[in-house]
Design a protein around this motif. Structure first.
Motif, PDB file in Angstrom:
ATOM      1  N   UNK A 111     -20.709   8.483  60.033  1.00 31.01           N
ATOM      2  CA  UNK A 111     -21.554   8.118  60.667  1.00 31.01           C
ATOM      3  C   UNK A 111     -21.806   6.657  60.558  1.00 31.01           C
ATOM      4  N   UNK A 112     -22.194   5.939  61.640  1.00 33.59           N
ATOM      5  CA  UNK A 112     -22.574   4.567  61.173  1.00 33.59           C
ATOM      6  C   UNK A 112     -23.462   3.758  62.327  1.00 33.59           C
ATOM      7  N   UNK A 113     -24.023   2.690  62.058  1.00 34.88           N
ATOM      8  CA  UNK A 113     -24.773   2.016  63.158  1.00 34.88           C
ATOM      9  C   UNK A 113     -23.759   0.968  63.641  1.00 34.88           C
ATOM     10  N   UNK A 114     -23.391   1.220  65.024  1.00 35.11           N
ATOM     11  CA  UNK A 114     -22.516   0.050  65.222  1.00 35.11           C
ATOM     12  C   UNK A 114     -23.222  -0.974  66.103  1.00 35.11           C
ATOM     13  N   UNK A 115     -23.045  -2.374  65.539  1.00 32.14           N
ATOM     14  CA  UNK A 115     -23.832  -3.453  66.079  1.00 32.14           C
ATOM     15  C   UNK A 115     -22.928  -4.182  67.194  1.00 32.14           C
TER      16      UNK A 115
END
Length: 264
Positions: free
Chosen positions: A197-201
């Protein structure tokens, strides 16, 4: 400049095993120039567009071999209080509130579904000096396999309203502060199991297809896209060191505007 509202994305930085390689890649792709490295802050180096700070790059802390990745910071008027709320709602604080000289106070954390993010209480460094112009940050989405956890956690900590997309094929939510959407949340379905899981910029570009061609010529890889949606033409990429990010051309749009239902 007025401080951003609590929960507003206010800064992004990337940690790279080869920071000089990252400078070359993003400098050529996004037109970034770079300030002086700050050895007293672990080699932290700010990136600029037209002289305005838009992001930063750094090597990992000594002794750590973390994967290269981008981190998005959410604004807080009180980083210590936000860290307490993160714990209260099932998140994990990875780095306790830490004062960074006169620049501000940071926290690094993880939501209950494993998405890492930062918290920033501004001092002299208030965050992005440019936004939604070519080369600058414009948007971000939480990519998670536990959307229910994210939809409960982030609104509880940051006070977001939640609107859910009316589409059986896609599990997507918008988080807003009043009338302003500030983050998206996407269920990960077709990602390899080893992708966390990650925050995609998202960074703005004038031409998505040209940016994809440039990124791949520089050693990046295309994850999916380019796709044209009502908000722009975008693509999901990984840089040569494996850090995920997206580029979007907001001037090229298509398709019907989606409908969202407000969640109680």
């Amino acid at each position: 400049m007025a401080a951003p509202s609590e929960g507003t994305p206010c800064w992004a930085d990337g940690t790279f095993g080869d920071p000089e390689g990252a400078k070359r890649f993003y400098g050529e792709l996004l037109g970034w120039t770079f300030g002086e490295s700050m050895p007293e802050y672990g080699g932290y180096t700010q990136a600029h567009v037209d002289g305005k700070a838009v992001a930063a790059l750094s090597p990992p802390p000594p002794g750590q071999d973390a994967p290269s990745a981008w981190c998005l910071y959410l604004a807080s008027p009180d980083a210590a209080a936000t860290a307490t709320k993160i714990r209260e709602h099932g998140g994990e604080v990875l780095v306790e509130p830490m004062r960074v000289g006169g620049f501000g106070t940071m926290v690094l954390a993880r939501d209950p579904g494993g998405t890492a993010f930062g918290v920033w209480q501004a001092g002299s460094h208030e965050g992005f000096e440019a936004h939604s112009v070519p080369g600058a940050y414009t948007w971000a989405e939480i990519y998670t396999r536990d959307p229910e956890k994210a939809d409960a956690f982030f609104p509880a900590v940051f006070g977001y309203g939640v609107k859910h997309l009316q589409d059986d094929a896609i599990d997507f939510s918008l988080y807003d502060l009043g009338a302003d959407p500030v983050l998206g949340r996407m269920r990960m379905t077709d990602f390899p199991s080893e992708v966390p899981a990650h925050l995609n910029v998202y960074f703005t570009v004038p031409d998505c297809d040209a940016a994809v061609a440039k990124a791949t010529s520089l050693g990046g890889t295309l994850g999916f896209g380019p796709l044209t949606i009502p908000f722009g033409r975008f693509a999901y990429l990984r840089d040569p060191q494996g850090a995920a990010f997206s580029v979007i051309d907001p001037g090229t749009t298509g398709g019907r505007m989606p409908e969202f239902t407000e969640q109680p």
